[in-house]
Design a protein around this motif. Structure first.
Motif, PDB file in Angstrom:
ATOM      1  N   ALA A 132      -0.399  16.912  28.227  1.00 46.75           N
ATOM      2  CA  ALA A 132       0.971  16.801  28.312  1.00 46.75           C
ATOM      3  C   ALA A 132       1.474  15.686  27.177  1.00 46.75           C
ATOM      4  O   ALA A 132       2.439  16.060  26.381  1.00 46.75           O
ATOM      5  CB  ALA A 132       1.533  16.457  29.672  1.00 46.75           C
ATOM      6  N   ALA A 133       0.827  14.619  27.305  1.00 49.18           N
ATOM      7  CA  ALA A 133       1.284  13.536  26.078  1.00 49.18           C
ATOM      8  C   ALA A 133       1.121  14.181  24.602  1.00 49.18           C
ATOM      9  O   ALA A 133       1.813  14.044  23.736  1.00 49.18           O
ATOM     10  CB  ALA A 133       0.573  12.368  26.489  1.00 49.18           C
ATOM     11  N   ARG A 134      -0.173  14.569  24.496  1.00 53.43           N
ATOM     12  CA  ARG A 134      -0.390  15.447  23.176  1.00 53.43           C
ATOM     13  C   ARG A 134       0.463  16.433  22.802  1.00 53.43           C
ATOM     14  O   ARG A 134       0.963  16.321  21.568  1.00 53.43           O
ATOM     15  CB  ARG A 134      -1.860  15.801  23.020  1.00 53.43           C
ATOM     16  CG  ARG A 134      -2.883  14.654  23.206  1.00 53.43           C
ATOM     17  CD  ARG A 134      -4.594  15.268  22.952  1.00 53.43           C
ATOM     18  NE  ARG A 134      -4.805  15.750  24.261  1.00 53.43           N
ATOM     19  CZ  ARG A 134      -5.481  15.066  25.049  1.00 53.43           C
ATOM     20  NH1 ARG A 134      -5.630  13.826  25.155  1.00 53.43           N
ATOM     21  NH2 ARG A 134      -5.859  15.695  26.361  1.00 53.43           N
ATOM     22  N   ALA A 135       0.874  17.257  23.710  1.00 55.39           N
ATOM     23  CA  ALA A 135       1.605  18.372  23.418  1.00 55.39           C
ATOM     24  C   ALA A 135       3.031  17.727  23.179  1.00 55.39           C
ATOM     25  O   ALA A 135       3.799  18.426  22.383  1.00 55.39           O
ATOM     26  CB  ALA A 135       1.959  19.661  24.761  1.00 55.39           C
ATOM     27  N   GLN A 136       3.609  16.580  23.819  1.00 57.55           N
ATOM     28  CA  GLN A 136       4.911  16.230  23.546  1.00 57.55           C
ATOM     29  C   GLN A 136       5.127  15.493  22.210  1.00 57.55           C
ATOM     30  O   GLN A 136       6.106  15.767  21.601  1.00 57.55           O
ATOM     31  CB  GLN A 136       5.336  15.249  24.625  1.00 57.55           C
ATOM     32  CG  GLN A 136       6.770  14.517  24.440  1.00 57.55           C
ATOM     33  CD  GLN A 136       7.245  13.764  25.532  1.00 57.55           C
ATOM     34  OE1 GLN A 136       6.258  13.250  26.322  1.00 57.55           O
ATOM     35  NE2 GLN A 136       8.470  13.934  25.953  1.00 57.55           N
ATOM     36  N   ALA A 137       3.804  14.767  21.751  1.00 54.20           N
ATOM     37  CA  ALA A 137       3.800  14.243  20.641  1.00 54.20           C
ATOM     38  C   ALA A 137       3.868  15.513  19.406  1.00 54.20           C
ATOM     39  O   ALA A 137       4.861  15.191  18.531  1.00 54.20           O
ATOM     40  CB  ALA A 137       2.628  13.566  20.395  1.00 54.20           C
ATOM     41  N   SER A 138       3.276  16.479  19.557  1.00 61.31           N
ATOM     42  CA  SER A 138       3.340  17.668  18.753  1.00 61.31           C
ATOM     43  C   SER A 138       4.520  18.204  18.745  1.00 61.31           C
ATOM     44  O   SER A 138       4.893  18.609  17.649  1.00 61.31           O
ATOM     45  CB  SER A 138       1.920  18.601  19.252  1.00 61.31           C
ATOM     46  OG  SER A 138       1.843  19.855  18.548  1.00 61.31           O
ATOM     47  N   SER A 139       5.159  18.517  19.875  1.00 62.12           N
ATOM     48  CA  SER A 139       6.577  19.068  19.669  1.00 62.12           C
ATOM     49  C   SER A 139       7.370  18.027  19.142  1.00 62.12           C
ATOM     50  O   SER A 139       8.270  18.774  18.437  1.00 62.12           O
ATOM     51  CB  SER A 139       6.903  19.291  21.230  1.00 62.12           C
ATOM     52  OG  SER A 139       8.165  19.744  21.294  1.00 62.12           O
ATOM     53  N   ALA A 146       4.866   3.967   8.487  1.00 59.27           N
ATOM     54  CA  ALA A 146       4.991   4.324  10.017  1.00 59.27           C
ATOM     55  C   ALA A 146       6.264   5.189   9.965  1.00 59.27           C
ATOM     56  O   ALA A 146       7.165   5.022   9.290  1.00 59.27           O
ATOM     57  CB  ALA A 146       5.438   3.077  10.860  1.00 59.27           C
ATOM     58  N   LEU A 147       6.525   6.176  10.784  1.00 61.00           N
ATOM     59  CA  LEU A 147       7.496   7.240  10.845  1.00 61.00           C
ATOM     60  C   LEU A 147       7.825   6.960  12.472  1.00 61.00           C
ATOM     61  O   LEU A 147       7.137   6.939  13.217  1.00 61.00           O
ATOM     62  CB  LEU A 147       6.855   8.519  10.806  1.00 61.00           C
ATOM     63  CG  LEU A 147       6.393   9.036   9.347  1.00 61.00           C
ATOM     64  CD1 LEU A 147       5.783  10.280   9.483  1.00 61.00           C
ATOM     65  CD2 LEU A 147       7.676   8.949   8.281  1.00 61.00           C
ATOM     66  N   LEU A 148       9.165   6.883  12.577  1.00 61.30           N
ATOM     67  CA  LEU A 148       9.750   6.987  13.813  1.00 61.30           C
ATOM     68  C   LEU A 148      10.276   8.276  14.067  1.00 61.30           C
ATOM     69  O   LEU A 148      11.319   8.691  13.269  1.00 61.30           O
ATOM     70  CB  LEU A 148      10.919   5.846  14.335  1.00 61.30           C
ATOM     71  CG  LEU A 148      11.544   5.928  15.515  1.00 61.30           C
ATOM     72  CD1 LEU A 148      10.526   5.852  16.735  1.00 61.30           C
ATOM     73  CD2 LEU A 148      12.570   5.003  15.723  1.00 61.30           C
ATOM     74  N   ILE A 149       9.975   9.220  14.993  1.00 66.20           N
ATOM     75  CA  ILE A 149      10.389  10.458  15.044  1.00 66.20           C
ATOM     76  C   ILE A 149      10.951  10.786  16.364  1.00 66.20           C
ATOM     77  O   ILE A 149      10.101  10.442  17.633  1.00 66.20           O
ATOM     78  CB  ILE A 149       9.062  11.496  14.843  1.00 66.20           C
ATOM     79  CG1 ILE A 149       8.383  11.427  13.200  1.00 66.20           C
ATOM     80  CG2 ILE A 149       9.438  12.901  15.164  1.00 66.20           C
ATOM     81  CD1 ILE A 149       7.094  11.990  13.271  1.00 66.20           C
ATOM     82  N   GLY A 150      11.947  11.462  16.706  1.00 61.37           N
ATOM     83  CA  GLY A 150      12.567  11.690  17.957  1.00 61.37           C
ATOM     84  C   GLY A 150      14.072  11.539  17.747  1.00 61.37           C
ATOM     85  O   GLY A 150      14.405  10.496  16.953  1.00 61.37           O
ATOM     86  N   GLU A 151      14.878  12.287  18.492  1.00 60.25           N
ATOM     87  CA  GLU A 151      16.705  12.137  18.333  1.00 60.25           C
ATOM     88  C   GLU A 151      16.947  11.928  19.705  1.00 60.25           C
ATOM     89  O   GLU A 151      16.522  12.493  20.757  1.00 60.25           O
ATOM     90  CB  GLU A 151      16.988  13.471  17.745  1.00 60.25           C
ATOM     91  CG  GLU A 151      16.410  13.804  16.519  1.00 60.25           C
ATOM     92  CD  GLU A 151      17.078  15.057  15.838  1.00 60.25           C
ATOM     93  OE1 GLU A 151      17.839  15.594  16.159  1.00 60.25           O
ATOM     94  OE2 GLU A 151      16.332  15.530  14.636  1.00 60.25           O
ATOM     95  N   PRO A 152      17.993  10.851  19.864  1.00 60.33           N
ATOM     96  CA  PRO A 152      18.330  10.800  21.158  1.00 60.33           C
ATOM     97  C   PRO A 152      19.320  12.013  21.601  1.00 60.33           C
ATOM     98  O   PRO A 152      19.664  12.775  20.541  1.00 60.33           O
ATOM     99  CB  PRO A 152      19.415   9.611  20.745  1.00 60.33           C
ATOM    100  CG  PRO A 152      19.670   9.313  19.359  1.00 60.33           C
ATOM    101  CD  PRO A 152      18.300   9.815  18.883  1.00 60.33           C
ATOM    102  N   GLY A 153      19.296  12.367  22.694  1.00 59.65           N
ATOM    103  CA  GLY A 153      20.144  13.426  23.256  1.00 59.65           C
ATOM    104  C   GLY A 153      21.462  13.231  22.865  1.00 59.65           C
ATOM    105  O   GLY A 153      22.007  12.171  22.769  1.00 59.65           O
ATOM    106  N   ASP A 154      22.559  14.248  23.557  1.00 62.39           N
ATOM    107  CA  ASP A 154      23.870  13.944  23.187  1.00 62.39           C
ATOM    108  C   ASP A 154      24.247  13.234  24.372  1.00 62.39           C
ATOM    109  O   ASP A 154      25.548  12.747  24.475  1.00 62.39           O
ATOM    110  CB  ASP A 154      24.606  15.407  23.559  1.00 62.39           C
ATOM    111  CG  ASP A 154      24.377  16.406  22.273  1.00 62.39           C
ATOM    112  OD1 ASP A 154      24.035  15.907  21.004  1.00 62.39           O
ATOM    113  OD2 ASP A 154      24.131  17.522  22.384  1.00 62.39           O
ATOM    114  N   LYS A 155      23.561  13.144  25.727  1.00 58.51           N
ATOM    115  CA  LYS A 155      24.009  12.542  26.784  1.00 58.51           C
ATOM    116  C   LYS A 155      22.972  11.383  27.136  1.00 58.51           C
ATOM    117  O   LYS A 155      21.879  11.421  27.070  1.00 58.51           O
ATOM    118  CB  LYS A 155      24.334  13.406  27.881  1.00 58.51           C
ATOM    119  CG  LYS A 155      25.419  14.245  27.724  1.00 58.51           C
ATOM    120  CD  LYS A 155      25.714  15.231  28.719  1.00 58.51           C
ATOM    121  CE  LYS A 155      26.804  16.387  28.560  1.00 58.51           C
ATOM    122  NZ  LYS A 155      27.058  17.024  29.617  1.00 58.51           N
ATOM    123  N   GLY A 156      23.582  10.361  27.911  1.00 52.52           N
ATOM    124  CA  GLY A 156      22.575   9.314  28.625  1.00 52.52           C
ATOM    125  C   GLY A 156      22.165   8.285  27.629  1.00 52.52           C
ATOM    126  O   GLY A 156      22.603   8.404  26.402  1.00 52.52           O
TER     127      GLY A 156
END
Length: 162
Positions: A11-18, A74-84
């Motif tokens: 699941a962690a590998r899939a999340q990183a890949s996603s 290094a790369l930081l990948i991932g976007e914060p969502g619209d809420k929270g």
């Protein structure tokens, strides 16, 4: 102190890949060759055929000179969502070695076709002579999958299409 990282699983590998597959940009951290200090830039991001991170960068950008002097980055990948709270959204810190691809190579032509299929608006500048591709070869990563969900990933964990 207890290890705060969970065992890496499918699941962690899939999340990183996603996160890598869906990213349209990333924060790129490099070392400034003039003063040795860290520097961060936002770059456009896509993937090559194997799912590895790829960007189109200009030789006029300071981060390009930094990568030429020292390809560790290094790369930081991932976007914060619209809420929270932004810190509860998944993100991946990818430690990598950058490889800049010369324009006159077959690799460049193949990467151009792939990149434009994923980022068609880049056609406006992709043929400018100062732009080249950079491939990021992951060495390891830290995945924060949300509150209390931290994982260490190896290069093999990230090579999901290898």
């Amino acid at each position: 102190m207890p290890d705060l990282f969970r065992p890496t699983d499918a699941a962690a590998r899939a999340q990183a890949s996603s996160l890598i597959d869906s990213a349209t940009y990333a924060a790129l951290a490099v070392t400034d060759p003039d003063n040795g200090r860290p520097s961060i830039s936002r770059i456009a991001l896509a993937t090559d055929q194997r799912g590895m991170p790829l960007s189109l960068i200009s030789s006029l950008a300071p981060h390009t000179a930094a990568l030429e002097a020292n390809p560790a980055c290094a790369l930081l990948i991932g976007e914060p969502g619209d809420k929270g709270d932004p810190l509860t959204h998944p993100r991946l810190t990818l430690h990598a070695t950058a490889r800049i691809i010369a324009r006159e190579t077959l690799d460049h032509a193949e990467l151009l076709a792939r990149y434009l299929s994923l980022r068609p608006k880049a056609a406006l500048y992709a043929d400018f002579v100062d732009f080249r591709f950079v491939l990021f070869a992951p060495e390891d990563a830290l995945l924060n999958g949300g509150f209390g969900k931290a994982f260490r990933l190896t290069a093999a964990d990230l090579d999901h299409r290898g």
